[in-house]
Design an enzyme around this catalytic site. Sequence first.
Site, short mmCIF file in Angstrom:
data_model
loop_
_atom_site.label_atom_id
_atom_site.label_comp_id
_atom_site.label_asym_id
_atom_site.label_seq_id
_atom_site.Cartn_x
_atom_site.Cartn_y
_atom_site.Cartn_z
N ARG A 1 -20.87 -38.04 -34.52
CA ARG A 1 -20.95 -39.50 -34.26
C ARG A 1 -20.36 -40.35 -35.36
O ARG A 1 -19.73 -41.38 -35.08
CB ARG A 1 -22.41 -39.91 -34.05
CG ARG A 1 -22.93 -39.56 -32.68
CD ARG A 1 -24.36 -40.04 -32.53
NE ARG A 1 -24.95 -39.43 -31.35
CZ ARG A 1 -26.22 -39.11 -31.24
NH1 ARG A 1 -27.07 -39.34 -32.24
NH2 ARG A 1 -26.67 -38.56 -30.14
N CYS B 1 -29.92 -42.24 -27.93
CA CYS B 1 -30.49 -42.99 -26.80
C CYS B 1 -31.01 -44.38 -27.18
O CYS B 1 -30.77 -45.35 -26.47
CB CYS B 1 -31.61 -42.19 -26.15
SG CYS B 1 -32.65 -41.29 -27.31
N HIS C 1 -37.54 -45.06 -22.96
CA HIS C 1 -37.77 -45.68 -24.27
C HIS C 1 -37.90 -47.19 -24.06
O HIS C 1 -37.10 -47.80 -23.34
CB HIS C 1 -36.59 -45.43 -25.21
CG HIS C 1 -36.46 -44.02 -25.72
ND1 HIS C 1 -37.39 -43.04 -25.47
CD2 HIS C 1 -35.49 -43.45 -26.48
CE1 HIS C 1 -37.00 -41.91 -26.06
NE2 HIS C 1 -35.85 -42.13 -26.67
N ASN D 1 -34.29 -42.74 -21.19
CA ASN D 1 -33.59 -42.18 -22.36
C ASN D 1 -32.78 -40.95 -22.02
O ASN D 1 -31.80 -40.65 -22.70
CB ASN D 1 -34.62 -41.83 -23.45
CG ASN D 1 -35.76 -40.98 -22.94
OD1 ASN D 1 -36.45 -41.36 -21.98
ND2 ASN D 1 -35.97 -39.83 -23.53
N GLY E 1 -31.01 -27.25 -20.26
CA GLY E 1 -31.89 -28.18 -20.98
C GLY E 1 -32.16 -29.44 -20.18
O GLY E 1 -31.58 -29.66 -19.11
N ALA E 2 -33.06 -30.28 -20.73
CA ALA E 2 -33.45 -31.51 -20.02
C ALA E 2 -32.23 -32.41 -19.80
O ALA E 2 -32.01 -32.92 -18.68
CB ALA E 2 -34.52 -32.25 -20.83
N ARG F 1 -43.04 -42.93 -31.66
CA ARG F 1 -43.20 -42.14 -30.43
C ARG F 1 -44.51 -42.53 -29.78
O ARG F 1 -45.54 -42.64 -30.45
CB ARG F 1 -43.23 -40.65 -30.81
CG ARG F 1 -43.20 -39.71 -29.62
CD ARG F 1 -41.83 -39.44 -29.08
NE ARG F 1 -40.98 -38.75 -30.03
CZ ARG F 1 -39.66 -38.64 -29.89
NH1 ARG F 1 -39.05 -39.18 -28.85
NH2 ARG F 1 -38.95 -38.01 -30.79
#
Length: 345
Positions: free
Chosen positions: A99, A128, A248, A321, A12-13, A241
């Site tokens: 979290r 992020c 960001h 981000n 993934g990214a 967005r």
Amino acid sequence: KPVHVAVVGATGAVGQAMIDTLLRREFPFASLKLLASARSAGTVVEVRGEQLIVEEATPESFEGIDIALFSAGGDVSLRLAKEAVKRGALVIDNTSAFRMDPLVPLVVPEVNPKEIFKNQGIIANPNCSTIQMMVALYPIYREYGIRRIVVSTYQAASGAGQLAMDELRQTASAILVGENPVAKVLPVSKLEYHYPLAFNVLPQIDVFEANGYTKEEMKMVNETHKILNDARIEVTPTAARVPVMYGHSESIYIETDQPFEISDILRLLAHSPGLVLQDDPEHQVYPQALQAAGQFPVFVGRVRKDLFVKNGLSMWVVADNILKGAALNAVQIAEMWILQEGIGS
Ligand code: A2P
Ligand code: 11C
């Protein structure tokens, strides 16, 4: 003792950025295991000149692993993080799965590094947009106290994943040739309605909650309270967005407890860890997403006193981000852990 590292979500990214960041920072791993879903098992990735084969993540994948960096979605973390811990790994989880769990430290290394050592096997990486805000505000919080934060975000498409970035490119190209683009991914792929991001701004990141705020906005409230261990701070977020690929940006307004001189704030921000002050209006110097992309620090500028509110202060804060907002923050936690444990080849 050598350190064996696994990256879950390696295709993934964020997973790719985790691998890059481990290499850029010369993280002393003895071995690196790349894990993803069955779909990409067998994919070959070259790391330090070695051909590594991506494997399907299963409970047994974590045998012999010391540190597992998870970024494969909350469901995968819920299913596999405890399996990794059971096998002796420290899990650093980039998803929102744990979290808010009171037993799980939520760590920004520049802010609350001591929490790392209170872990019971899992450490969570914050969202992020929260991370970059914390890096910029913590020095001020420590010196002057903060009672109120009003933050508006301008978030990049990469925060919503690879498909969102593809959609931004496609919708932009379509509009440029006079077509009417149809969106299928943004703002939230699993919801019913979709809107093009190109030449647009979408004031929705993630799903809405019953109070009218989005989940992304509520993360900024709840995670700020947990990281600073101060639930009295009044956080008013609006998350949007924008048609940017990486980085960001945030417009942040705060009210401090103690009065301040702007010159002292600038000096403080210029000498704080993880932060780069870019603030020179005369020469049009201020943080920009395009310049922050690919960089490790959080950039802060446009720092100015409010015209009306005595202890009011505004600033513009930008970070990559995918790096400080995800991969880098996780790798920094891992670095502090191995330093303290005295491990690493
Ligand atoms: P895969 O490439 O096999 O789908 P992104 O957020 O950029 O879309 O990346 C998500 C990452 O999480 C990818 O590496 C993806 O692997 C991984 N992933 C998704 N589902 C699973 C799963 N069930 N088990 C392990 N990894 C998963
Ligand atoms: C975004 N902040 O930009 C989100 C992505 O809780 O880790 C990260 C979601 C998370 O869309």
